[in-house]
Design a protein around this motif. Sequence first.
Motif: not given
Lengths: 197, 318
Positions: B39, B62, B113, B153
């Motif tokens: 991430m 992801p 994600l 993220s």
Amino acid sequence: MMAPFLKYGMFGDETSLVLAFLIGIGFGFFLERAGFGSARKLVSQFYLNDLAVFKVMFTAIVTAMLGVTYLGWIGWLDLSLVYLVPTYLVPQIAGGLILGAGFVIGGYCPGTSVAATATGRVDGLIYLVGIFAGMFAFAEMFPLLKGFYLSGAGEAMTIPGAFGLPYGVVVFAVVLMAVGGFYGAGLLEKKFATPVE
Amino acid sequence: MTPELFITRHNHLIDPFLHVWSWQIPVYLFLGGWVAGNMILTGYFMLGGRHTRRSPLLSALPGLSLVLLSLGMLALFLDLEHKRYVWRLYTTFQWASPMSWGSWILLLVYPVLLLTWMVRPPVILEDLSQGVERITTTLQGRRDIVRTIGITSMVLGVALGVYTGVLLSSLVARPLWNSGILGVLFVASGVSAAAAFGHLVTHSPDERALTVRIDNVVLASELGILGLFVLGLLAGSAQQVEAARLLLGGPFTALFWVFVVGLGIVIPLIIQLLAVRHWIQHTPIAPIMVMAGGLALRWVLVLAGQVSRWEPGTLRIH
């Protein structure tokens, strides 16, 4: 400070494993750098046109032997505490012949096959698989082979002890043997050198 | 009140058993850390504008993280004693409980994600669904939204990584874990695993060069953090010094120094530094070693931590 350090309790088994790892890295690195990760280089000694393996190994033996001898004389190393492999003369000669035959046929000894595998050589990897298969077969057959495996005195036999010679004389003789061996190896390499086309 | 109730928690009413975690926890901590690293890496890529061109890692990480996190949560679920009541974690939020924080962070990670994946999905996904293509086109047209997703993220990645460390360090009854630096160590290890994986799988030379450089910096930092972790323990209470000895001559010494530090950090770092300087070729061995080292780090710390305890004289070093 007195060696062997492990025997004198300077560190425990766990730390000795970490040191073994570091020494192993050094051993593997120099083995590979000396060109011993190549089966062609290794088997050249049997064709007598490149005796680098003989020279390197004999140099290592002489260096270690002189180091141990001097450290023992100075009093930094207790030679009586250095581990010696028990001698089983006949089984060990048989083992040496089998290992030697494997070396000539396969092109590696156990240590160099690991060095070769680490550098990505497939033949080294196959050789290593063979070693493990052989060890497995030996372990499975051990009840049958146990009598022969343990035949002999089983005590640590040394050259000074077996021949009743002073330790220093044997050391000197081995050094002379090495010097003579290196000179002879040079002559053989010249005689059996592969002609350049 | 006795100190064991409010300091060490080693009491039959609070933490009755000290050795209860098996393979599930280190596997979960590793996968969680790896996802955290993915991430952070994808967020960094998006902030750097890599979503505007083909980026194999941005398209892959992801989606892979969704699978990895699910596997990690499955391992965590397998470890639970009362599996049927897991849903109750989501009926409350206990700010003082790392497990409660973790449960909610994990829940938030999934949509982020998914959103990250939609910014630059794999071509096959775009071809399969017009909906995906539409979302991607919309997202790519809005730089501010992509930037927000990237920052979210990264922040959530750091939170997830820190949480995996805090989960251990908050368990005061185990002196080896009782260090605030564990969260930072696990974030570093997670980013390192993610960068190593990127280095291993990407077919883009540009991404390979970038990930190997990131990995080298993080691996070097990880060495420093590990050093601080051990020094912190040695400068702590008698029980923490005893706990440090588990790794310094005690029963976990060889595992820790050989598999975590030697094979997991130092050797791959040397190989990758030589590769970056073009002295040797890039090899898949180094990143594989880094990832295995990340798993070994969690494994050794979880096992050793459960051996360390607070009562004087009960910690036996062999």
